[in-house]
Scaffold this motif. Sequence first.
Motif, PDB file in Angstrom:
ATOM      1  N   LEU A 113       0.839  -1.199   0.000  1.00 48.38           N
ATOM      2  CA  LEU A 113       0.000   0.000   0.000  1.00 48.38           C
ATOM      3  C   LEU A 113       0.874   1.249   0.000  1.00 48.38           C
ATOM      4  N   ARG A 114       1.972   1.197   0.773  1.00 49.58           N
ATOM      5  CA  ARG A 114       2.860   2.377   0.848  1.00 49.58           C
ATOM      6  C   ARG A 114       3.434   2.737  -0.515  1.00 49.58           C
ATOM      7  N   ALA A 115       4.026   1.771  -1.169  1.00 52.69           N
ATOM      8  CA  ALA A 115       4.668   2.046  -2.460  1.00 52.69           C
ATOM      9  C   ALA A 115       3.644   2.559  -3.472  1.00 52.69           C
ATOM     10  N   GLN A 116       2.497   1.914  -3.508  1.00 56.93           N
ATOM     11  CA  GLN A 116       1.492   2.309  -4.505  1.00 56.93           C
ATOM     12  C   GLN A 116       0.859   3.655  -4.179  1.00 56.93           C
ATOM     13  N   THR A 117       0.647   3.927  -2.900  1.00 56.70           N
ATOM     14  CA  THR A 117       0.025   5.206  -2.522  1.00 56.70           C
ATOM     15  C   THR A 117       0.942   6.370  -2.882  1.00 56.70           C
ATOM     16  N   LEU A 118       2.223   6.236  -2.545  1.00 56.95           N
ATOM     17  CA  LEU A 118       3.150   7.341  -2.828  1.00 56.95           C
ATOM     18  C   LEU A 118       3.287   7.552  -4.339  1.00 56.95           C
ATOM     19  N   GLN A 119       3.321   6.458  -5.093  1.00 57.13           N
ATOM     20  CA  GLN A 119       3.413   6.600  -6.550  1.00 57.13           C
ATOM     21  C   GLN A 119       2.123   7.194  -7.130  1.00 57.13           C
ATOM     22  N   THR A 120       0.997   6.767  -6.586  1.00 58.50           N
ATOM     23  CA  THR A 120      -0.285   7.298  -7.061  1.00 58.50           C
ATOM     24  C   THR A 120      -0.365   8.800  -6.812  1.00 58.50           C
ATOM     25  N   LEU A 121       0.026   9.227  -5.624  1.00 56.63           N
ATOM     26  CA  LEU A 121       0.022  10.668  -5.328  1.00 56.63           C
ATOM     27  C   LEU A 121       0.995  11.405  -6.256  1.00 56.63           C
ATOM     28  N   ALA A 159      -9.150  -2.361   6.004  1.00 57.10           N
ATOM     29  CA  ALA A 159      -8.011  -2.472   6.918  1.00 57.10           C
ATOM     30  C   ALA A 159      -6.856  -1.549   6.507  1.00 57.10           C
ATOM     31  N   HIS A 160      -6.937  -0.991   5.306  1.00 54.91           N
ATOM     32  CA  HIS A 160      -5.868  -0.104   4.823  1.00 54.91           C
ATOM     33  C   HIS A 160      -6.069   1.359   5.215  1.00 54.91           C
ATOM     34  N   PHE A 161      -7.224   1.665   5.792  1.00 57.28           N
ATOM     35  CA  PHE A 161      -7.601   3.066   6.022  1.00 57.28           C
ATOM     36  C   PHE A 161      -6.585   3.809   6.904  1.00 57.28           C
ATOM     37  N   ALA A 162      -6.229   3.217   8.035  1.00 56.64           N
ATOM     38  CA  ALA A 162      -5.339   3.912   8.983  1.00 56.64           C
ATOM     39  C   ALA A 162      -3.970   4.163   8.359  1.00 56.64           C
ATOM     40  N   GLU A 163      -3.407   3.141   7.736  1.00 51.59           N
ATOM     41  CA  GLU A 163      -2.079   3.310   7.137  1.00 51.59           C
ATOM     42  C   GLU A 163      -2.127   4.320   5.988  1.00 51.59           C
ATOM     43  N   PHE A 164      -3.202   4.250   5.210  1.00 46.04           N
ATOM     44  CA  PHE A 164      -3.342   5.207   4.111  1.00 46.04           C
ATOM     45  C   PHE A 164      -3.376   6.632   4.661  1.00 46.04           C
ATOM     46  N   ASN A 165      -4.165   6.835   5.706  1.00 47.42           N
ATOM     47  CA  ASN A 165      -4.287   8.180   6.270  1.00 47.42           C
ATOM     48  C   ASN A 165      -2.970   8.712   6.829  1.00 47.42           C
ATOM     49  N   GLU A 166      -2.195   7.836   7.424  1.00 43.40           N
ATOM     50  CA  GLU A 166      -0.875   8.259   7.929  1.00 43.40           C
ATOM     51  C   GLU A 166      -0.016   8.809   6.794  1.00 43.40           C
TER      52      GLU A 166
END
Lengths: 134, 134, 134
Positions: free
Chosen positions: C53-61, C89-96
């Motif tokens: 989730l981390r890698a994909q979220t940062l790339q998506t942003l 279950a990804h909500f908290a980590e995504f928000n961080e």
Amino acid sequence: MTEKTAVTPATHTAPPAKFSHGVKKGNILQVAGQVGFLPAVEGQPPTPAGDTLRAQTLQTLANVKAVLEEGGATWEDVIMMRIYLTDTAHFAEFNEMYDAYFADLKSVPAARTTVYVGLPAGLLVEIDALAVLG
Amino acid sequence: MTEKTAVTPATHTAPPAKFSHGVKKGNILQVAGQVGFLPAVEGQPPTPAGDTLRAQTLQTLANVKAVLEEGGATWEDVIMMRIYLTDTAHFAEFNEMYDAYFADLKSVPAARTTVYVGLPAGLLVEIDALAVLG
Amino acid sequence: MTEKTAVTPATHTAPPAKFSHGVKKGNILQVAGQVGFLPAVEGQPPTPAGDTLRAQTLQTLANVKAVLEEGGATWEDVIMMRIYLTDTAHFAEFNEMYDAYFADLKSVPAARTTVYVGLPAGLLVEIDALAVLG
């Protein structure tokens, strides 16, 4: 004061709740989520164009187009399409139809987001659109 | 340069992340996804209005309305509502409440898209809204 | 007549169908749904930044930001973000990550709606954005 008007093609079945198939205010035209219902027939309930992705997609695009035209817009005015499918396995076939449908588009294509959700039983695709006119 | 401002009703719990409950820029007011949380009580976590679709829907609509009003808008200014439900079996009951809620609307109703998605545990409905003012 | 233009960062892979990564018309810039694909490499298919989730979220942003910048906008112009996750279950980590990413934002944050949907295999997050410029 800019007037907010409903955009309702004659072909469309009445919405299942208090919403408009399209709304225009100023230079913005918002098309509500359209599905693959055939043109309305008085006294009959809304009927999907068929049970295939192809039949429903083409009818859904026709329904979005009808709202655009009723609102004085064309596909060329659309800046965003939201595509709701029910199965990731439908993506490739959907895109083939989408590309063929927009092959003659005279402007750059709209932006798009495609996600996979639940829809009422029997429906495979829903599409809404945002147009900026003028 | 048009200013972008946050629209934050006093009744609202702090968002769970760095976003605004509403944002206004120029004549556009975007209401963030609202759920059925009761008015904020200091020191308490966000609490849903109840575990029924009815309780949560009415509270969600109240929460959207609070953002609209804080931003100087009314339901009459809304051009689009996005409805996120979790179960297609909720559609009919949701629409009954929706129609009753908007029975006295003085403008044509907003366009709407309804899809069925996952929401955090315990939440049955989420709604966001786009308003064009003036 | 306001021109409608496509906004296409050089880093971006070709869309999988006839849509634009971004569209600008008047003062509105709509960013299409972005996912965590790495910058395009000629002759290679789109490749996610990773399977976390981390890698994909940062790339998506980063991909959303690239479209904004190509369109002459910044995060400060964004009024709405739509977040599509696949697992509550990804909500908290995504928000961080989201909060850290926007820690230095010079404007009030955009409104946001987060829902949980299906995405193509391997993709964990999709984000689109609406900006009002000027």
